[in-house]
Design a protein around this motif. Structure first.
Motif, PDB file in Angstrom:
ATOM      1  N   LEU A 124       0.850  -1.201   0.000  1.00  9.68           N
ATOM      2  CA  LEU A 124       0.000   0.000   0.000  1.00  9.68           C
ATOM      3  C   LEU A 124       0.879   1.243   0.000  1.00  9.68           C
ATOM      4  O   LEU A 124       1.782   1.386   0.819  1.00  9.68           O
ATOM      5  N   ASN A 159      -9.444   6.798  -4.493  1.00  5.75           N
ATOM      6  CA  ASN A 159      -8.158   6.737  -3.769  1.00  5.75           C
ATOM      7  C   ASN A 159      -7.200   5.676  -4.326  1.00  5.75           C
ATOM      8  O   ASN A 159      -7.375   5.167  -5.432  1.00  5.75           O
ATOM      9  N   ASN A 160      -6.211   5.309  -3.515  1.00 11.15           N
ATOM     10  CA  ASN A 160      -5.196   4.331  -3.909  1.00 11.15           C
ATOM     11  C   ASN A 160      -5.792   2.978  -4.327  1.00 11.15           C
ATOM     12  O   ASN A 160      -5.379   2.378  -5.323  1.00 11.15           O
ATOM     13  N   ASP A 220     -14.518   1.984   0.002  1.00  9.05           N
ATOM     14  CA  ASP A 220     -13.380   2.045   0.918  1.00  9.05           C
ATOM     15  C   ASP A 220     -13.616   3.255   1.827  1.00  9.05           C
ATOM     16  O   ASP A 220     -14.500   4.085   1.551  1.00  9.05           O
ATOM     17  N   VAL A 221     -12.815   3.359   2.856  1.00 12.03           N
ATOM     18  CA  VAL A 221     -12.954   4.470   3.815  1.00 12.03           C
ATOM     19  C   VAL A 221     -12.942   5.821   3.102  1.00 12.03           C
ATOM     20  O   VAL A 221     -12.330   5.989   2.061  1.00 12.03           O
ATOM     21  N   SER A 224      -8.633   8.109   4.229  1.00 12.68           N
ATOM     22  CA  SER A 224      -7.500   7.185   4.152  1.00 12.68           C
ATOM     23  C   SER A 224      -6.403   7.609   5.114  1.00 12.68           C
ATOM     24  O   SER A 224      -6.372   8.756   5.578  1.00 12.68           O
ATOM     25  N   MET A 225      -5.484   6.678   5.360  1.00 15.39           N
ATOM     26  CA  MET A 225      -4.340   7.004   6.223  1.00 15.39           C
ATOM     27  C   MET A 225      -3.564   8.150   5.578  1.00 15.39           C
ATOM     28  O   MET A 225      -3.218   8.079   4.398  1.00 15.39           O
ATOM     29  N   LEU A 261     -11.705  -3.051   3.731  1.00 16.58           N
ATOM     30  CA  LEU A 261     -11.585  -2.956   5.187  1.00 16.58           C
ATOM     31  C   LEU A 261     -10.263  -2.259   5.566  1.00 16.58           C
ATOM     32  O   LEU A 261      -9.303  -2.400   4.822  1.00 16.58           O
TER      33      LEU A 261
END
Ligand code: CP
Ligand code: NVA
Length: 301
Positions: A124, A159-160, A220-221, A224-225, A261
């Motif tokens: 990731l 996102n990614n 997805d969230v 993100s981080m 997740l």
């Protein structure tokens, strides 16, 4: 020697080869059949960010295959005190048979790969999450018996994970529709690359349009981080992009709902759908193990 930094590092036939191997390894694991094809081999695992699934599935994969994994929190190793990424790659290559890294900046996995004598796997980055997509495709194949010709819908932040799915779908011949609010679209370079690979890609601001007749709904969230500072803005901008029963209703009757997740029920997915009959999220999480086992066998054995 081969690295996996982007989905595009795999040719379509290599993706299928990995999925076939994963299926076989999954079946062997169920029967308790042990393989020690990575005996005496070690995998270094650098983590700049948190992880549950990626870390545990790689560690268990190495252990199941008779090898050893070394978890390296980037704050603990000398990278955290300024040792260069290139020196780290040179040194680790003298010890281990593979390096996997979860990084803030995609450039870090590129630098690792440029200076490593062993395969480097992107676990990731801000740009891509290819390991996730291998498990996703394994899961889709289990439920739909094919990949080619299906309609895949991504709802939420471009996102990614979305980037890697766009490229992955293009490679395996799945149509993908991405619905996100303005300003949250996937990177244009990724969409262009996907189309060059022959991908049928739609980008829209309308979740219903993307979800219509879909075989797979994926989210997805929203945060993100690395995006934590934008949390409030993101929650408000993405509020209309939740996968809920209303959205599931416009997809195919046998649609599967996926999420890489960790999930935030009530944000990107409703609790009802997350726990409901269409959800395959925990099979998907399990498949991280089987898909990565196949991947490390292909790259490191
Ligand atoms: N999906 C995924 O990569 O999960 P982790 O962040 O827990 O590794
Ligand atoms: N897009 C998420 C994926 C987590 C597995 C992130 O980068 O935090």
């Amino acid at each position: 020697m081969k690295h996996l930094l982007s989905m595009t590092d795999l040719a379509p036939e290599e993706i299928i080869e990995i999925l076939d191997m994963a299926e076989d390894l999954k079946e062997k694991r169920v029967r308790g059949k042990v393989t020690d094809l990575l005996k005496n081999k070690s995998l270094a695992m650098i983590f700049e960010k948190s992880s549950t699934r990626t870390r545990v599935s790689f560690e268990v994969a190495m252990s199941d295959l008779g090898g050893h994994s070394i978890y390296l929190n980037s704050r603990d190793i000398q990278i955290g005190r300024g040792e260069t990424v290139s020196d780290t790659a040179e040194v680790l290559s003298r010890y281990v048979a593979g390096i996997t890294a979860r990084v803030n900046s995609h450039k870090t996995v590129e630098d690792l790969a440029a200076h490593s004598q062993v395969p480097v796997i992107n676990a990731l980055s801000d740009l891509e999450h290819p390991c996730q997509i291998l498990a996703d495709f394994l899961t889709i194949r289990e439920y739909k018996n094919r990949l080619k010709g299906l309609k895949f819908a991504w709802i939420g932040d471009g996102n990614n994970v979305c980037n890697s799915l766009i490229l992955g779908c293009a490679l395996v011949g799945m149509e993908i529709a991405v619905a996100c609010p303005e300003g949250y679209e996937p990177m244009p370079e990724i969409v262009t690359k996907g189309r060059e690979l022959g991908g049928e890609i739609t980008i829209t601001n309308d979740p219903q349009e993307a979800a219509r007749d879909a075989d797979v709904l994926y989210t997805d969230v929203w945060v993100s981080m690395g995006d934590e500072e934008e949390r409030d803005k993101r929650l408000s901008d993405l509020a209309d992009y939740q996968i809920n029963s209303e959205l599931v209703a416009v997809a195919k009757h046998n649609v599967i709902v996926m999420h890489c997740l960790p999930a935030h029920r009530g944000e990107e997915i409703s609790a009802e759908v997350m726990e409901g009959p269409h959800s395959v999220v925990f099979d998907q999480a399990e498949n991280r193990l089987h898909a990565q086992k196949a991947l490390i066998l292909k790259l490191m054995a």
